[in-house]
Design an enzyme around this catalytic site. Structure first.
Site, PDB file in Angstrom:
ATOM      1  N   TYR A  68       0.839  -1.218   0.000  1.00  0.00           N
ATOM      2  CA  TYR A  68       0.000   0.000   0.000  1.00  0.00           C
ATOM      3  C   TYR A  68       0.867   1.258   0.000  1.00  0.00           C
ATOM      4  CZ  TYR A  68      -4.328  -2.600   0.128  1.00  0.00           C
ATOM      5  OH  TYR A  68      -5.366  -3.426  -0.227  1.00  0.00           O
ATOM      6  N   ARG A  71       1.696   1.764  -3.514  1.00  0.00           N
ATOM      7  CA  ARG A  71       0.559   2.375  -4.238  1.00  0.00           C
ATOM      8  C   ARG A  71       0.427   3.836  -3.858  1.00  0.00           C
ATOM      9  NH1 ARG A  71      -4.795  -1.061  -3.698  1.00  0.00           N
ATOM     10  NH2 ARG A  71      -5.535   0.670  -4.978  1.00  0.00           N
ATOM     11  N   ASN A 103     -12.454   4.653  -5.572  1.00  0.00           N
ATOM     12  CA  ASN A 103     -11.001   4.793  -5.567  1.00  0.00           C
ATOM     13  C   ASN A 103     -10.483   5.192  -4.191  1.00  0.00           C
ATOM     14  OD1 ASN A 103     -11.335   4.277  -8.270  1.00  0.00           O
ATOM     15  ND2 ASN A 103     -11.101   6.409  -8.909  1.00  0.00           N
ATOM     16  N   ASP A 105      -7.468   6.677  -4.067  1.00  0.00           N
ATOM     17  CA  ASP A 105      -6.491   7.753  -4.284  1.00  0.00           C
ATOM     18  C   ASP A 105      -7.138   9.086  -3.892  1.00  0.00           C
ATOM     19  OD1 ASP A 105      -7.250   7.324  -7.762  1.00  0.00           O
ATOM     20  OD2 ASP A 105      -7.896   9.035  -6.552  1.00  0.00           O
ATOM     21  N   HIS A 120     -14.574   2.797  -0.554  1.00  0.00           N
ATOM     22  CA  HIS A 120     -13.566   1.781  -0.210  1.00  0.00           C
ATOM     23  C   HIS A 120     -12.427   2.364   0.603  1.00  0.00           C
ATOM     24  CE1 HIS A 120     -15.118  -0.653  -3.897  1.00  0.00           C
ATOM     25  NE2 HIS A 120     -15.889  -0.796  -2.821  1.00  0.00           N
ATOM     26  N   CYS A 128      -5.589   2.600  13.296  1.00  0.00           N
ATOM     27  CA  CYS A 128      -5.169   1.503  14.169  1.00  0.00           C
ATOM     28  C   CYS A 128      -6.003   0.260  13.890  1.00  0.00           C
ATOM     29  CB  CYS A 128      -5.376   1.954  15.631  1.00  0.00           C
ATOM     30  SG  CYS A 128      -5.134   0.662  16.822  1.00  0.00           S
ATOM     31  N   THR A 219     -15.508   2.238 -14.342  1.00  0.00           N
ATOM     32  CA  THR A 219     -15.618   1.100 -13.428  1.00  0.00           C
ATOM     33  C   THR A 219     -16.119  -0.113 -14.201  1.00  0.00           C
ATOM     34  OG1 THR A 219     -16.549   0.283 -11.343  1.00  0.00           O
ATOM     35  CG2 THR A 219     -17.987   1.667 -12.695  1.00  0.00           C
ATOM     36  N   SER A 220     -15.613  -1.284 -13.791  1.00  0.00           N
ATOM     37  CA  SER A 220     -16.056  -2.517 -14.465  1.00  0.00           C
ATOM     38  C   SER A 220     -17.415  -2.955 -13.929  1.00  0.00           C
ATOM     39  CB  SER A 220     -15.023  -3.627 -14.236  1.00  0.00           C
ATOM     40  OG  SER A 220     -14.795  -3.790 -12.839  1.00  0.00           O
ATOM     41  N   PRO A 245     -14.072   3.028 -22.131  1.00  0.00           N
ATOM     42  CA  PRO A 245     -13.691   2.586 -23.484  1.00  0.00           C
ATOM     43  C   PRO A 245     -14.195   1.177 -23.806  1.00  0.00           C
ATOM     44  CG  PRO A 245     -11.737   2.892 -22.077  1.00  0.00           C
ATOM     45  CD  PRO A 245     -12.915   3.316 -21.291  1.00  0.00           C
TER      46      PRO A 245
HETATM   47  N1  APR Z   1     -11.115   6.123 -18.846  1.00  0.00           N
HETATM   48  C1  APR Z   1     -12.282   5.524 -18.473  1.00  0.00           C
HETATM   49  N2  APR Z   1     -12.387   4.209 -18.146  1.00  0.00           N
HETATM   50  C2  APR Z   1     -11.252   3.484 -18.211  1.00  0.00           C
HETATM   51  C3  APR Z   1     -10.000   4.021 -18.586  1.00  0.00           C
HETATM   52  C4  APR Z   1      -9.962   5.400 -18.914  1.00  0.00           C
HETATM   53  N3  APR Z   1      -8.818   5.999 -19.285  1.00  0.00           N
HETATM   54  N4  APR Z   1      -9.066   3.017 -18.546  1.00  0.00           N
HETATM   55  C5  APR Z   1      -9.720   1.912 -18.141  1.00  0.00           C
HETATM   56  N5  APR Z   1     -11.039   2.170 -17.949  1.00  0.00           N
HETATM   57  C6  APR Z   1     -12.100   1.262 -17.502  1.00  0.00           C
HETATM   58  C7  APR Z   1     -11.876  -0.196 -17.841  1.00  0.00           C
HETATM   59  O1  APR Z   1     -12.440  -0.501 -19.109  1.00  0.00           O
HETATM   60  C8  APR Z   1     -12.660  -0.896 -16.713  1.00  0.00           C
HETATM   61  O2  APR Z   1     -14.006  -1.101 -17.082  1.00  0.00           O
HETATM   62  O3  APR Z   1     -12.106   1.328 -16.093  1.00  0.00           O
HETATM   63  C9  APR Z   1     -12.604   0.098 -15.563  1.00  0.00           C
HETATM   64  C10 APR Z   1     -11.669  -0.337 -14.440  1.00  0.00           C
HETATM   65  O4  APR Z   1     -12.249  -1.479 -13.842  1.00  0.00           O
HETATM   66  P1  APR Z   1     -11.501  -2.124 -12.596  1.00  0.00           P
HETATM   67  O5  APR Z   1     -10.051  -2.239 -12.885  1.00  0.00           O
HETATM   68  O6  APR Z   1     -12.293  -3.351 -12.217  1.00  0.00           O
HETATM   69  O7  APR Z   1     -11.622  -1.026 -11.432  1.00  0.00           O
HETATM   70  P2  APR Z   1     -12.898  -0.724 -10.543  1.00  0.00           P
HETATM   71  O8  APR Z   1     -14.183  -0.954 -11.302  1.00  0.00           O
HETATM   72  O9  APR Z   1     -12.701   0.616  -9.941  1.00  0.00           O
HETATM   73  O10 APR Z   1     -12.777  -1.845  -9.369  1.00  0.00           O
HETATM   74  C11 APR Z   1     -13.756  -1.790  -8.353  1.00  0.00           C
HETATM   75  O11 APR Z   1     -12.553  -3.537  -7.206  1.00  0.00           O
HETATM   76  O12 APR Z   1     -10.517  -4.417  -6.553  1.00  0.00           O
HETATM   77  C12 APR Z   1     -11.634  -3.710  -6.124  1.00  0.00           C
HETATM   78  O13 APR Z   1     -11.672  -2.193  -4.349  1.00  0.00           O
HETATM   79  C13 APR Z   1     -11.224  -2.338  -5.660  1.00  0.00           C
HETATM   80  O14 APR Z   1     -12.410  -0.240  -5.883  1.00  0.00           O
HETATM   81  C14 APR Z   1     -11.963  -1.395  -6.592  1.00  0.00           C
HETATM   82  C15 APR Z   1     -13.122  -2.248  -7.063  1.00  0.00           C
END
Ligand code: APR
Length: 274
Positions: A68, A71, A103, A105, A120, A128, A219-220, A245
């Site tokens: 962490y 990161r 996020n 960050d 999150h 602690c 987000t996925s 995208p």
């Molecule tokens: N602009 C917009 N979207 C983007 C870009 C970009 N430049 N680059 C990637 N993406 C998209 C990808 O296509 C994907 O759908 O962002 C998404 C990222 O998905 P994840 O990597 O699964 O991240 P996230 O959805 O935030 O994960 C959710 O999972 O691991 C846990 O706690 C962690 O908060 C996180 C949660």
């Protein structure tokens, strides 16, 4: 495609109560890795079971704290991108806008967003371990600037600048000790299997249920309960617009799916682009 962008910009301009729901994709163009993007994603390179669970921290606190810190060091070196800035500009123009992020960050804050809801937790809110024993003590909507008023908030250790090595590169760093009780300090993030901050989740669901437009960016849409947020908005009759995208399981609840990146699409959508 152009039509979709124009249509989305008009819907956004007319909306009275907007929620912006973001995932790691909005920070991708700042150089902060996402989780599930094929090769670059963190989970393609690191094992979440070994790094992002309470058991992992208990088994090897130095490995987890080191990861962490790696990161956090990357986030500190990153800059908010045009996507974060567009979200902050939207908030300035429409004060009722609520930003909900998955996020950990602080790029929304550094772009000017006043109080993003961190579902999150945050890399900038260590605490602690004793709080973990009482989930109610989980940080409320966590802001990197304000260490949550946890029982024993931890002052930030001045981690070595060279925390640049991830676990693969031997980046083990022993976590600091709580000044109040001497127990270990842990990252202020929500690990797999842990409850989300109660107040943050409640505020996010409330905002999603009462907004008239929800913008979901980067987000996925596969991690719950966070992924429920856009679905609550859709069920409450809000217009949902997605920027990603790639297609996601959220596509079918979205009125418009903009196939673009956050930094390229958000500025035009918010009307501060060209
Ligand atoms: N602009 C917009 N979207 C983007 C870009 C970009 N430049 N680059 C990637 N993406 C998209 C990808 O296509 C994907 O759908 O962002 C998404 C990222 O998905 P994840 O990597 O699964 O991240 P996230 O959805 O935030 O994960 C959710 O999972 O691991 C846990 O706690 C962690 O908060 C996180 C949660």
């Amino acid at each position: 495609e152009q039509g979709d962008e124009r249509g989305a910009a008009e819907l956004l301009a007319q909306a009275r109560r907007v929620v912006v729901f973001t995932g790691s994709g909005i920070s991708a163009e700042s150089g902060v890795p996402t989780f599930r993007d094929d090769l670059s994603g963190l989970w393609a390179r690191f094992d979440p079971q070994r790094l992002a669970t309470p058991e992992a921290f208990h088994a090897d606190p130095d490995l987890v704290w080191g990861w962490y810190e790696w990161r956090r060091a990357r986030v500190r070196r990153a800059q908010p991108n045009a996507g974060h800035l567009a979200v902050a500009a939207l908030e300035a123009r429409a004060p009722g806008t609520v930003v909900v992020t998955q996020n950990v960050d602080d790029l929304h804050e550094r772009a000017g967003s006043s109080a993003p809801i961190h579902l999150h937790g945050s890399l900038f809110a260590p605490r602690c371990v004793s709080d973990a024993a009482h989930p109610a003590a989980f940080p409320e909507a966590v802001h990197p600037t304000a260490i949550p008023d946890a029982a024993h908030p931890a002052a930030f250790p001045d981690a070595e600048e060279d925390a640049g090595a991830g676990p693969g590169e031997g980046g083990r760093i022993p976590p600091p000790r709580c000044e109040r009780c001497g127990r270990l300090v842990r990252p202020g993030v929500v690990w797999f299997g842990e409850p989300l901050p109660e107040a943050a989740l409640t505020a996010a669901f409330e905002a999603a249920a009462t907004c008239d437009l929800l913008l979901v960016v980067g987000t996925s849409g596969v991690v719950y309960p966070a992924a429920e947020i856009p679905r609550v908005a859709a069920r409450s009759g809000a217009v949902v617009i997605q920027i990603n995208p790639e297609p996601t399981p959220l596509d079918r609840i979205c009125a418009i799916n903009l196939r673009g990146t956050a930094a390229q699409t958000l500025p035009a959508l918010v009307g501060i682009g060209d």
